[in-house]
Design an enzyme around this catalytic site. Structure first.
Site, short mmCIF file in Angstrom:
data_model
loop_
_atom_site.label_atom_id
_atom_site.label_comp_id
_atom_site.label_asym_id
_atom_site.label_seq_id
_atom_site.Cartn_x
_atom_site.Cartn_y
_atom_site.Cartn_z
N ARG A 161 0.84 -1.21 0.00
CA ARG A 161 0.00 0.00 0.00
C ARG A 161 0.88 1.26 0.00
O ARG A 161 0.58 2.23 0.67
CB ARG A 161 -0.96 0.01 1.20
CG ARG A 161 -1.88 -1.19 1.28
CD ARG A 161 -2.83 -1.28 0.09
NE ARG A 161 -3.61 -2.52 0.19
CZ ARG A 161 -3.22 -3.67 -0.38
NH1 ARG A 161 -2.10 -3.73 -1.06
NH2 ARG A 161 -3.98 -4.75 -0.27
N SER A 181 -11.28 -0.99 3.21
CA SER A 181 -10.43 -1.42 4.33
C SER A 181 -9.87 -0.19 5.03
O SER A 181 -9.15 0.60 4.43
CB SER A 181 -9.29 -2.30 3.82
OG SER A 181 -9.79 -3.48 3.23
N GLU A 189 -5.19 2.71 6.67
CA GLU A 189 -4.97 2.74 5.23
C GLU A 189 -5.68 3.94 4.60
O GLU A 189 -5.22 4.50 3.61
CB GLU A 189 -5.48 1.43 4.61
CG GLU A 189 -5.28 1.31 3.12
CD GLU A 189 -5.69 -0.05 2.59
OE1 GLU A 189 -6.16 -0.12 1.44
OE2 GLU A 189 -5.55 -1.06 3.32
#
Length: 347
Positions: free
Chosen positions: A163, A232, A327
């Site tokens: 990520r 998420s 995130e």
């Protein structure tokens, strides 16, 4: 270009929380972007480029200009061995994946239904079910805000991580992704080693994988159009082999996967086992089916979401000694912020 003043951001981000931007403009061409970022008229104004707003939370009203990337277009070339796509940054990602499946182009099917635009994919190095954006990336083109020119990075130059990418570090606030180049081998092999894909046969078709991923996501993940969310919320933490061995002694059923620098533990499992599914503060709630997702039940404020995220982080740390990292991007008054900074401001 038409600039909206005092624009309501609710339709422009998937959390669907009421916040305002001092200015908002939709950019449909690279020339639009150059005019907004490189002209003296708007040079001093804080700016935020967004696609679908699917991975962010506006923590308060934004005092600058929100620029919505709507650059469109897909170019397809092929040779004996590969399909190659040049995809404009504003193209809808789920629609791109669907188009590839319809064309018989394999490689993106594991990334089906991830909300957002093509231009956001390399920034986050999006991933799901064993596939990451970097696995199909050939290059990324971006508008360099220092020179006003379009530049190209190879996949290796993008410095992709979990990520993560160069766009979060050396090129942070210095680049706007205008297009991505994708490369797919015609000798397609399914990636079906993860989760609900494991029981698919090795000779399954591209469409089979796509359908399974779509069905799984629709079953477990709430539709942002129905219940606001940013997907998420937390990253899966990577811990050392030694720390994992200790965790596994106390929790033999812990869900985890090998990672380059240790073991990646499922954040959703940690949150679930901490008893937080369905946990709610104000209008923000941990989704009862997928603990990794925080949802807006209809009237959530940014404060509700932030307080819930902080509570989850603290409880998971108390249970397992693991600190979760969000995130979702947090956008403050004029720049990006984070949960730690927000909490320190509340103290």
């Amino acid at each position: 270009m038409q600039i909206q003043l005092g624009a309501n951001l609710k339709p422009y981000h998937t959390f669907g929380i009421e916040q305002l931007a001092a200015q908002l403009v939709v950019a449909e061409s690279i020339d639009d972007l150059k005019a907004l970022y490189c002209s003296a008229e708007w040079a001093s104004l804080p700016k935020l480029i967004i696609g679908k707003g699917s991975n962010m939370l506006f923590t308060c009203h934004y005092t600058g200009m929100v620029v919505v990337n709507r650059l469109n277009g897909i170019e397809h070339q092929q040779d004996d061995d590969y399909h190659r796509l040049h995809v404009a940054g504003g193209e809808d990602w789920p629609s791109l994946v669907s188009w590839c499946v319809e064309q018989g182009i394999g490689g993106l099917e594991n990334l089906a239904l991830i909300p957002g635009c093509a231009g956001s994919a390399p920034i986050q190095n999006i991933g799901a079910y064993g596939v990451e954006f970097k696995d199909v990336c050939d290059y990324v083109e971006y508008l360099c805000l220092e020179t006003g020119t379009v530049k190209r990075l190879t996949m290796e130059e993008c410095q992709f991580g979990y990520r993560d990418s160069i766009f979060k570090h050396q090129l942070y606030q210095k680049a706007v992704v205008t297009a991505v180049g994708l490369k797919f081998a015609k000798a397609w092999q399914p990636i079906i080693q993860y989760g609900p894909l494991k029981d698919l046969s090795s000779d399954c078709a591209i469409h089979d994988v796509y359908q399974r991923v779509c069905a799984t996501r629709m079953e477990k993940l709430p539709d942002p159009a129905v219940m606001g969310n940013a997907g998420s919320f937390f990253k899966n933490p990577v811990i050392s082999q030694q720390a994992f061995a200790r965790l596994q002694i106390e929790h033999p059923d812990v869900v985890a996967y090998p990672a380059e620098q240790g073991v990646k533990v499922a954040a959703g499992w940690l949150i679930d086992q901490a008893g937080l599914k369905g946990h709610q503060i104000g209008g923000a709630k941990v989704h009862p089916k997928q603990a990794l997702v925080i949802v807006n039940t209809g009237d959530a404020s940014a404060q509700d979401v932030l307080m819930l995220a902080a509570d989850i982080q603290q409880r998971v740390f108390n249970c397992y000694g693991i600190e979760l990292e969000h995130e979702v991007r947090f956008i403050g008054e004029s720049e990006e912020t984070n949960l730690k900074q927000w909490m320190s401001e509340q103290a």
